[in-house]
Design a protein around this motif. Structure first.
Motif, PDB file in Angstrom:
ATOM      1  N   LEU A  88       0.832  -1.209   0.000  1.00  0.00           N
ATOM      2  CA  LEU A  88       0.000   0.000   0.000  1.00  0.00           C
ATOM      3  C   LEU A  88       0.859   1.248   0.000  1.00  0.00           C
ATOM      4  O   LEU A  88       0.603   2.201  -0.740  1.00  0.00           O
ATOM      5  CB  LEU A  88      -0.939   0.007   1.215  1.00  0.00           C
ATOM      6  CG  LEU A  88      -2.070  -1.011   1.223  1.00  0.00           C
ATOM      7  CD1 LEU A  88      -2.841  -0.936   2.547  1.00  0.00           C
ATOM      8  CD2 LEU A  88      -3.009  -0.819   0.044  1.00  0.00           C
ATOM      9  N   ARG A  89       1.893   1.240   0.843  1.00  0.00           N
ATOM     10  CA  ARG A  89       2.788   2.402   0.922  1.00  0.00           C
ATOM     11  C   ARG A  89       3.638   2.545  -0.341  1.00  0.00           C
ATOM     12  O   ARG A  89       3.712   3.615  -0.937  1.00  0.00           O
ATOM     13  CB  ARG A  89       3.699   2.277   2.136  1.00  0.00           C
ATOM     14  CG  ARG A  89       3.032   2.619   3.423  1.00  0.00           C
ATOM     15  CD  ARG A  89       4.053   2.720   4.568  1.00  0.00           C
ATOM     16  NE  ARG A  89       3.358   2.894   5.810  1.00  0.00           N
ATOM     17  CZ  ARG A  89       3.088   1.918   6.672  1.00  0.00           C
ATOM     18  NH1 ARG A  89       3.495   0.684   6.423  1.00  0.00           N
ATOM     19  NH2 ARG A  89       2.423   2.157   7.784  1.00  0.00           N
ATOM     20  N   ARG A  90       4.317   1.465  -0.714  1.00  0.00           N
ATOM     21  CA  ARG A  90       5.277   1.506  -1.826  1.00  0.00           C
ATOM     22  C   ARG A  90       4.610   1.911  -3.140  1.00  0.00           C
ATOM     23  O   ARG A  90       5.170   2.689  -3.909  1.00  0.00           O
ATOM     24  CB  ARG A  90       5.940   0.140  -1.986  1.00  0.00           C
ATOM     25  CG  ARG A  90       7.021   0.096  -3.041  1.00  0.00           C
ATOM     26  CD  ARG A  90       7.754  -1.254  -3.123  1.00  0.00           C
ATOM     27  NE  ARG A  90       8.061  -1.800  -1.826  1.00  0.00           N
ATOM     28  CZ  ARG A  90       7.534  -2.954  -1.347  1.00  0.00           C
ATOM     29  NH1 ARG A  90       6.686  -3.651  -2.058  1.00  0.00           N
ATOM     30  NH2 ARG A  90       7.874  -3.384  -0.148  1.00  0.00           N
ATOM     31  N   HIS A  91       3.434   1.381  -3.399  1.00  0.00           N
ATOM     32  CA  HIS A  91       2.759   1.636  -4.674  1.00  0.00           C
ATOM     33  C   HIS A  91       1.679   2.701  -4.572  1.00  0.00           C
ATOM     34  O   HIS A  91       0.968   2.953  -5.535  1.00  0.00           O
ATOM     35  CB  HIS A  91       2.175   0.336  -5.223  1.00  0.00           C
ATOM     36  CG  HIS A  91       3.193  -0.736  -5.415  1.00  0.00           C
ATOM     37  ND1 HIS A  91       4.216  -0.640  -6.339  1.00  0.00           N
ATOM     38  CD2 HIS A  91       3.371  -1.916  -4.778  1.00  0.00           C
ATOM     39  CE1 HIS A  91       4.966  -1.733  -6.270  1.00  0.00           C
ATOM     40  NE2 HIS A  91       4.477  -2.511  -5.338  1.00  0.00           N
ATOM     41  N   GLN A  92       1.569   3.312  -3.388  1.00  0.00           N
ATOM     42  CA  GLN A  92       0.584   4.376  -3.132  1.00  0.00           C
ATOM     43  C   GLN A  92      -0.817   3.960  -3.583  1.00  0.00           C
ATOM     44  O   GLN A  92      -1.505   4.669  -4.314  1.00  0.00           O
ATOM     45  CB  GLN A  92       1.012   5.676  -3.805  1.00  0.00           C
ATOM     46  CG  GLN A  92       2.338   6.169  -3.290  1.00  0.00           C
ATOM     47  CD  GLN A  92       2.803   7.430  -3.968  1.00  0.00           C
ATOM     48  OE1 GLN A  92       2.347   7.803  -5.043  1.00  0.00           O
ATOM     49  NE2 GLN A  92       3.725   8.120  -3.312  1.00  0.00           N
ATOM     50  N   LEU A  93      -1.223   2.779  -3.099  1.00  0.00           N
ATOM     51  CA  LEU A  93      -2.530   2.236  -3.458  1.00  0.00           C
ATOM     52  C   LEU A  93      -3.603   2.826  -2.558  1.00  0.00           C
ATOM     53  O   LEU A  93      -3.412   2.958  -1.360  1.00  0.00           O
ATOM     54  CB  LEU A  93      -2.506   0.710  -3.341  1.00  0.00           C
ATOM     55  CG  LEU A  93      -1.437   0.021  -4.205  1.00  0.00           C
ATOM     56  CD1 LEU A  93      -1.396  -1.462  -3.906  1.00  0.00           C
ATOM     57  CD2 LEU A  93      -1.682   0.281  -5.675  1.00  0.00           C
ATOM     58  N   GLY A  94      -4.722   3.151  -3.139  1.00  0.00           N
ATOM     59  CA  GLY A  94      -5.821   3.777  -2.404  1.00  0.00           C
ATOM     60  C   GLY A  94      -6.813   2.790  -1.845  1.00  0.00           C
ATOM     61  O   GLY A  94      -6.654   1.574  -1.953  1.00  0.00           O
ATOM     62  N   ARG A  95      -7.868   3.341  -1.270  1.00  0.00           N
ATOM     63  CA  ARG A  95      -8.850   2.526  -0.572  1.00  0.00           C
ATOM     64  C   ARG A  95      -9.593   1.546  -1.463  1.00  0.00           C
ATOM     65  O   ARG A  95     -10.041   0.506  -1.011  1.00  0.00           O
ATOM     66  CB  ARG A  95      -9.823   3.418   0.191  1.00  0.00           C
ATOM     67  CG  ARG A  95     -10.683   4.314  -0.652  1.00  0.00           C
ATOM     68  CD  ARG A  95     -11.528   5.232   0.211  1.00  0.00           C
ATOM     69  NE  ARG A  95     -12.894   5.472  -0.073  1.00  0.00           N
ATOM     70  CZ  ARG A  95     -13.801   4.689  -0.623  1.00  0.00           C
ATOM     71  NH1 ARG A  95     -13.502   3.498  -0.999  1.00  0.00           N
ATOM     72  NH2 ARG A  95     -15.037   5.071  -0.818  1.00  0.00           N
ATOM     73  N   LYS A  96      -9.677   1.807  -2.760  1.00  0.00           N
ATOM     74  CA  LYS A  96     -10.349   0.884  -3.662  1.00  0.00           C
ATOM     75  C   LYS A  96      -9.483  -0.322  -4.010  1.00  0.00           C
ATOM     76  O   LYS A  96      -9.939  -1.245  -4.667  1.00  0.00           O
ATOM     77  CB  LYS A  96     -10.797   1.598  -4.929  1.00  0.00           C
ATOM     78  CG  LYS A  96     -11.901   2.601  -4.646  1.00  0.00           C
ATOM     79  CD  LYS A  96     -12.528   3.108  -5.890  1.00  0.00           C
ATOM     80  CE  LYS A  96     -13.661   4.035  -5.506  1.00  0.00           C
ATOM     81  NZ  LYS A  96     -14.662   4.126  -6.530  1.00  0.00           N
ATOM     82  N   ARG A  97      -8.253  -0.314  -3.557  1.00  0.00           N
ATOM     83  CA  ARG A  97      -7.326  -1.420  -3.830  1.00  0.00           C
ATOM     84  C   ARG A  97      -7.060  -2.281  -2.607  1.00  0.00           C
ATOM     85  O   ARG A  97      -6.242  -3.196  -2.652  1.00  0.00           O
ATOM     86  CB  ARG A  97      -6.009  -0.842  -4.344  1.00  0.00           C
ATOM     87  CG  ARG A  97      -6.096  -0.101  -5.669  1.00  0.00           C
ATOM     88  CD  ARG A  97      -6.386  -1.016  -6.846  1.00  0.00           C
ATOM     89  NE  ARG A  97      -5.438  -2.122  -6.927  1.00  0.00           N
ATOM     90  CZ  ARG A  97      -4.229  -2.029  -7.454  1.00  0.00           C
ATOM     91  NH1 ARG A  97      -3.815  -0.899  -7.982  1.00  0.00           N
ATOM     92  NH2 ARG A  97      -3.429  -3.077  -7.478  1.00  0.00           N
ATOM     93  N   LEU A  98      -7.740  -2.007  -1.508  1.00  0.00           N
ATOM     94  CA  LEU A  98      -7.462  -2.714  -0.256  1.00  0.00           C
ATOM     95  C   LEU A  98      -7.700  -4.224  -0.353  1.00  0.00           C
ATOM     96  O   LEU A  98      -6.828  -5.019  -0.001  1.00  0.00           O
ATOM     97  CB  LEU A  98      -8.287  -2.127   0.887  1.00  0.00           C
ATOM     98  CG  LEU A  98      -7.975  -0.680   1.262  1.00  0.00           C
ATOM     99  CD1 LEU A  98      -8.936  -0.194   2.328  1.00  0.00           C
ATOM    100  CD2 LEU A  98      -6.536  -0.539   1.714  1.00  0.00           C
TER     101      LEU A  98
END
Length: 135
Positions: A88-98
């Motif tokens: 999540l941090r490394r790829h800056q993934l948002g809440r829709k990717r959880l």
């Protein structure tokens, strides 16, 4: 799973053919609890399905898959969660990717390197899976 189970899904024929081919080749299938929860959520949603399943029918289909002899049960653990947070941090993934990210971390931690999905983009960024599409 949705495309394989829902006969009026646009990719049902392709998903069903792929599933049978892989089973005939002796492959097992890994399922996580979160996959089955998402399956029930999607197939009972009238905004996503032209003919949604009832909740009891969806639960029955999910249970059928869970108890199938070809299915490996895969669960998240501490290492899965660490990978999940890191991605999540490394790829800056948002809440829709959880959910997809936790699913992927769970599979990777279990040694699984192939995913069947029509959402190749969701997993490519992670750089550790071969994604099999059935479109």
């Amino acid at each position: 799973l949705v495309a394989a189970e829902i006969t009026d899904h646009p990719f049902h024929l392709q998903a069903d053919a792929l599933l049978w081919r892989l089973m005939d080749d002796g492959h097992d299938f890994a399922l996580t609890p979160q996959t089955l929860a998402e399956f029930i959520h999607v197939v009972t949603d009238s905004r996503r399905m032209p003919r949604p399943l009832t909740t009891p029918d969806a639960i029955g289909r999910a249970e059928h898959w869970w108890h199938s002899s070809e299915v490996l049960h895969v669960f998240p653990d501490g290492q899965s969660l660490n990978a999940f947070f890191g991605w999540l941090r490394r790829h800056q993934l948002g809440r829709k990717r959880l959910l997809d990210t936790l699913f992927a971390a769970t599979l990777r931690n279990a040694g699984i390197r192939r995913i069947i999905s029509n959402n190749t983009r969701d997993f490519e960024v992670l750089g550790c899976f071969e994604v099999i599409e059935f479109k």
